[in-house]
Design a protein around this motif. Structure first.
Motif, PDB file in Angstrom:
ATOM      1  N   LEU A 184       0.708  -1.393   0.271  1.00  0.00           N
ATOM      2  CA  LEU A 184       0.039   0.188   0.275  1.00  0.00           C
ATOM      3  C   LEU A 184       0.361   1.398  -0.665  1.00  0.00           C
ATOM      4  O   LEU A 184       0.542   1.710  -0.133  1.00  0.00           O
ATOM      5  CB  LEU A 184      -1.099   0.075   0.996  1.00  0.00           C
ATOM      6  N   LEU A 185       2.031   1.215   0.074  1.00  0.00           N
ATOM      7  CA  LEU A 185       3.239   2.242   0.047  1.00  0.00           C
ATOM      8  C   LEU A 185       2.728   2.585  -1.326  1.00  0.00           C
ATOM      9  O   LEU A 185       3.178   4.680  -1.006  1.00  0.00           O
ATOM     10  CB  LEU A 185       4.318   1.891   0.313  1.00  0.00           C
ATOM     11  N   ASP A 186       3.670   2.334  -2.411  1.00  0.00           N
ATOM     12  CA  ASP A 186       3.771   3.576  -3.205  1.00  0.00           C
ATOM     13  C   ASP A 186       1.944   4.303  -4.098  1.00  0.00           C
ATOM     14  O   ASP A 186       1.617   5.448  -4.439  1.00  0.00           O
ATOM     15  CB  ASP A 186       3.442   2.642  -5.113  1.00  0.00           C
ATOM     16  N   LEU A 187       1.224   4.099  -3.779  1.00  0.00           N
ATOM     17  CA  LEU A 187      -0.166   4.573  -4.144  1.00  0.00           C
ATOM     18  C   LEU A 187      -0.359   5.487  -2.650  1.00  0.00           C
ATOM     19  O   LEU A 187      -0.669   6.837  -3.094  1.00  0.00           O
ATOM     20  CB  LEU A 187      -1.630   3.446  -3.404  1.00  0.00           C
ATOM     21  N   GLN A 188      -0.372   5.445  -1.726  1.00  0.00           N
ATOM     22  CA  GLN A 188       0.144   6.552  -0.889  1.00  0.00           C
ATOM     23  C   GLN A 188       0.692   7.196  -0.869  1.00  0.00           C
ATOM     24  O   GLN A 188       0.717   8.892  -0.722  1.00  0.00           O
ATOM     25  CB  GLN A 188      -0.128   6.333   0.312  1.00  0.00           C
ATOM     26  N   ARG A 189       2.058   7.529  -1.386  1.00  0.00           N
ATOM     27  CA  ARG A 189       3.309   7.878  -1.698  1.00  0.00           C
ATOM     28  C   ARG A 189       2.845   9.311  -2.899  1.00  0.00           C
ATOM     29  O   ARG A 189       2.943  10.316  -2.860  1.00  0.00           O
ATOM     30  CB  ARG A 189       4.827   7.986  -1.683  1.00  0.00           C
ATOM     31  N   ALA A 190       2.314   8.553  -3.459  1.00  0.00           N
ATOM     32  CA  ALA A 190       1.843   9.255  -5.241  1.00  0.00           C
ATOM     33  C   ALA A 190       1.243  10.081  -4.708  1.00  0.00           C
ATOM     34  O   ALA A 190       0.417  11.220  -4.997  1.00  0.00           O
ATOM     35  CB  ALA A 190       1.193   8.182  -5.787  1.00  0.00           C
ATOM     36  N   PHE A 191       0.790   9.742  -3.696  1.00  0.00           N
ATOM     37  CA  PHE A 191      -1.128  10.686  -3.514  1.00  0.00           C
ATOM     38  C   PHE A 191      -0.443  11.615  -2.758  1.00  0.00           C
ATOM     39  O   PHE A 191      -1.291  13.042  -2.942  1.00  0.00           O
ATOM     40  CB  PHE A 191      -1.885  10.085  -2.985  1.00  0.00           C
ATOM     41  N   ALA A 192       0.288  11.638  -2.390  1.00  0.00           N
ATOM     42  CA  ALA A 192       1.270  12.725  -1.180  1.00  0.00           C
ATOM     43  C   ALA A 192       1.765  13.506  -1.795  1.00  0.00           C
ATOM     44  O   ALA A 192       1.883  14.578  -1.930  1.00  0.00           O
ATOM     45  CB  ALA A 192       2.009  11.616  -0.127  1.00  0.00           C
ATOM     46  N   ALA A 193       2.259  13.642  -3.168  1.00  0.00           N
ATOM     47  CA  ALA A 193       3.006  13.721  -3.802  1.00  0.00           C
ATOM     48  C   ALA A 193       2.189  14.616  -5.574  1.00  0.00           C
ATOM     49  O   ALA A 193       3.072  15.062  -6.010  1.00  0.00           O
ATOM     50  CB  ALA A 193       4.252  12.483  -4.336  1.00  0.00           C
ATOM     51  N   GLN A 194       0.774  14.150  -4.575  1.00  0.00           N
ATOM     52  CA  GLN A 194      -0.010  15.051  -5.626  1.00  0.00           C
ATOM     53  C   GLN A 194       0.513  17.420  -5.905  1.00  0.00           C
ATOM     54  O   GLN A 194       1.316  17.233  -4.602  1.00  0.00           O
ATOM     55  CB  GLN A 194      -1.212  15.245  -5.389  1.00  0.00           C
ATOM     56  N   THR A 195       0.791  16.641  -7.162  1.00  0.00           N
ATOM     57  CA  THR A 195       0.801  18.437  -7.550  1.00  0.00           C
ATOM     58  C   THR A 195      -0.043  20.014  -6.926  1.00  0.00           C
ATOM     59  O   THR A 195      -1.367  19.138  -6.939  1.00  0.00           O
ATOM     60  CB  THR A 195       0.478  19.542  -9.322  1.00  0.00           C
ATOM     61  N   GLY A 196       0.589  20.365  -6.136  1.00  0.00           N
ATOM     62  CA  GLY A 196      -0.461  21.575  -5.337  1.00  0.00           C
ATOM     63  C   GLY A 196      -0.294  20.899  -3.520  1.00  0.00           C
ATOM     64  O   GLY A 196      -0.562  22.110  -2.499  1.00  0.00           O
ATOM     65  N   GLY A 197      -0.552  19.540  -3.374  1.00  0.00           N
ATOM     66  CA  GLY A 197      -0.533  18.957  -2.061  1.00  0.00           C
ATOM     67  C   GLY A 197      -1.108  18.179  -1.935  1.00  0.00           C
ATOM     68  O   GLY A 197      -2.213  17.794  -2.819  1.00  0.00           O
ATOM     69  N   ALA A 198      -1.331  17.723  -0.218  1.00  0.00           N
ATOM     70  CA  ALA A 198      -2.546  16.999  -0.106  1.00  0.00           C
ATOM     71  C   ALA A 198      -2.435  16.899   1.751  1.00  0.00           C
ATOM     72  O   ALA A 198      -1.552  17.184   2.258  1.00  0.00           O
ATOM     73  CB  ALA A 198      -2.436  15.158  -0.843  1.00  0.00           C
ATOM     74  N   VAL A 199      -3.336  16.481   1.809  1.00  0.00           N
ATOM     75  CA  VAL A 199      -3.838  16.027   3.606  1.00  0.00           C
ATOM     76  C   VAL A 199      -3.727  14.568   3.538  1.00  0.00           C
ATOM     77  O   VAL A 199      -4.649  13.391   2.709  1.00  0.00           O
ATOM     78  CB  VAL A 199      -4.688  16.855   3.647  1.00  0.00           C
ATOM     79  N   LEU A 200      -3.099  13.660   4.246  1.00  0.00           N
ATOM     80  CA  LEU A 200      -3.178  12.087   4.077  1.00  0.00           C
ATOM     81  C   LEU A 200      -3.379  11.981   6.159  1.00  0.00           C
ATOM     82  O   LEU A 200      -2.496  13.002   6.727  1.00  0.00           O
ATOM     83  CB  LEU A 200      -2.023  10.676   4.071  1.00  0.00           C
ATOM     84  N   ASP A 201      -4.002  11.147   6.807  1.00  0.00           N
ATOM     85  CA  ASP A 201      -4.371  10.623   7.795  1.00  0.00           C
ATOM     86  C   ASP A 201      -4.042   8.787   7.858  1.00  0.00           C
ATOM     87  O   ASP A 201      -4.409   8.887   7.181  1.00  0.00           O
ATOM     88  CB  ASP A 201      -5.481  11.531   8.124  1.00  0.00           C
ATOM     89  N   GLY A 202      -3.714   8.997   8.947  1.00  0.00           N
ATOM     90  CA  GLY A 202      -3.622   7.319   9.449  1.00  0.00           C
ATOM     91  C   GLY A 202      -2.035   7.124  10.402  1.00  0.00           C
ATOM     92  O   GLY A 202      -2.458   7.877  11.540  1.00  0.00           O
ATOM     93  N   ARG A 203      -1.267   6.318  10.726  1.00  0.00           N
ATOM     94  CA  ARG A 203      -0.609   5.984  11.740  1.00  0.00           C
ATOM     95  C   ARG A 203       0.941   6.177  11.469  1.00  0.00           C
ATOM     96  O   ARG A 203       1.086   6.630  12.779  1.00  0.00           O
ATOM     97  CB  ARG A 203      -0.707   4.353  12.275  1.00  0.00           C
ATOM     98  N   ASP A 204       1.198   6.353  10.507  1.00  0.00           N
ATOM     99  CA  ASP A 204       2.566   6.263   9.726  1.00  0.00           C
ATOM    100  C   ASP A 204       2.925   7.691   9.030  1.00  0.00           C
ATOM    101  O   ASP A 204       3.486   7.038   7.839  1.00  0.00           O
ATOM    102  CB  ASP A 204       3.577   4.371   9.896  1.00  0.00           C
ATOM    103  N   ILE A 205       1.787   8.901   8.538  1.00  0.00           N
ATOM    104  CA  ILE A 205       2.371   9.594   7.827  1.00  0.00           C
ATOM    105  C   ILE A 205       3.164  10.311   7.636  1.00  0.00           C
ATOM    106  O   ILE A 205       4.399  10.599   6.133  1.00  0.00           O
ATOM    107  CB  ILE A 205       0.860  10.505   7.614  1.00  0.00           C
ATOM    108  N   GLY A 206       3.381  11.177   8.969  1.00  0.00           N
ATOM    109  CA  GLY A 206       4.594  11.885   9.391  1.00  0.00           C
ATOM    110  C   GLY A 206       5.959  10.537   9.267  1.00  0.00           C
ATOM    111  O   GLY A 206       7.046  11.386   9.544  1.00  0.00           O
ATOM    112  N   THR A 207       6.012   9.753   9.287  1.00  0.00           N
ATOM    113  CA  THR A 207       7.100   8.836  10.145  1.00  0.00           C
ATOM    114  C   THR A 207       7.748   7.735   8.789  1.00  0.00           C
ATOM    115  O   THR A 207       8.623   7.579   8.431  1.00  0.00           O
ATOM    116  CB  THR A 207       6.992   7.805  10.631  1.00  0.00           C
ATOM    117  N   VAL A 208       6.840   7.585   8.282  1.00  0.00           N
ATOM    118  CA  VAL A 208       6.821   6.394   6.932  1.00  0.00           C
ATOM    119  C   VAL A 208       6.674   6.846   5.265  1.00  0.00           C
ATOM    120  O   VAL A 208       7.301   6.876   4.922  1.00  0.00           O
ATOM    121  CB  VAL A 208       6.263   5.728   6.909  1.00  0.00           C
ATOM    122  N   ILE A 209       5.502   7.431   4.730  1.00  0.00           N
ATOM    123  CA  ILE A 209       4.975   7.861   4.715  1.00  0.00           C
ATOM    124  C   ILE A 209       5.355   9.524   4.242  1.00  0.00           C
ATOM    125  O   ILE A 209       6.012   9.284   2.392  1.00  0.00           O
ATOM    126  CB  ILE A 209       3.656   7.449   4.040  1.00  0.00           C
TER     127      ILE A 209
END
Ligand code: CDP
Ligand code: CDP
Length: 211
Positions: A94-119
């Motif tokens: 599930l890593l790549d799709l989360q990283r791709a979501f985060a890398a969108q032009t303009g930015g993104a908001v992600l919430d979970g358990r490991d966003i600030g540490t791993v994603i």
């Protein structure tokens, strides 16, 4: 601008993430839904939750577009999510799709358990949203009662509190991407805060991180 929001179950991180996304006009991903999606499919098809190969295959084929509906919000889906989320290959799938979501032009908001540490370890704005286990259990209890998941009131609150304690221990104790506070995250304890107050504090933290 990537905004990374982590925290334990029912801390209010999803509410804050949604509000921040609306405020800044950014896309939002509730990453818990990915693990709930995998857990839900395992339950529905009768696969044992400890079957790492099957859980990983399901994670590899998961479609974000399918992640809606009440079935993902139940207690058993949350519990199943935290079991499959402890399998390292499931997280990897599930890593790549989360990283791709985060890398969108303009930015993104992600919430979970490991966003600030791993994603998104380089995210400029990181929040760790928390609240006491009792307050989190009260919040989750109210949500579940609102959805009709209720047996006997008092026993049900005790069961929800026990779920929260078990999930905290499992999420913090696993070896793969455990729930920990990123060193550069701002900790927001919402135990005594209403939704508006919690959002205002989160917005102030994000604004100051952008400067
Ligand atoms: O809404 P709640 O906090 O109860 O749960 P959730 O965010 O939907 O996450 C369900 C489960 O998925 C958590 O207990 C974690 O075990 C797992 N999860 C994870 O490991 N990593 C994430 N980034 C998000 C969720
Ligand atoms: O995403 P997470 O599981 O951390 O929590 P949430 O879904 O944002 O919030 C869980 C429940 O607590 C929701 O019903 C929120 O409306 C409620 N809540 C609250 O009562 N007070 C807060 N400060 C934050 C959330």
């Amino acid at each position: 601008m990537i905004i990374a929001i982590d925290g334990p179950a029912a801390s209010g991180k999803g509410t804050i993430a949604r509000r921040l996304a609306a405020h800044f006009g950014l896309p939002h991903l509730d990453t818990g839904l990915l693990y709930r999606g995998v857990g839900r499919i395992m339950l529905d098809r009768g696969f044992p939750l400890d079957n790492v190969e099957i859980a990983t295959a399901i994670a590899e084929n998961l479609d974000i577009a399918d992640l809606a509906g009440e079935a993902l919000r139940t207690r058993e889906a949350g519990e199943a999510a935290s079991v499959v989320a402890a399998h390292a290959p499931v997280r990897q799938a599930l890593l790549d799709l989360q990283r791709a979501f985060a890398a969108q032009t303009g930015g993104a908001v992600l919430d979970g358990r490991d966003i600030g540490t791993v994603i998104a370890p380089d995210a400029p704005a990181k929040l760790f949203v928390t609240a006491s286990p009792e307050e989190r259990a009260r919040r989750r209890f109210r949500e579940l009662v609102g959805r009709g998941e209720l047996a006997d009131e008092e026993a049900f609150y005790a069961a929800v509190l026990a779920d929260i304690a078990k999930r905290d221990a499992r999420d913090s104790g696993r070896s793969s991407a455990p729930l920990i506070i990123a060193p550069d995250a701002l900790v927001l304890d919402t135990t005594t805060l209403g939704i508006e107050e919690a959002f205002a504090a989160a917005l102030a933290a994000v604004e100051s991180a952008r400067r």
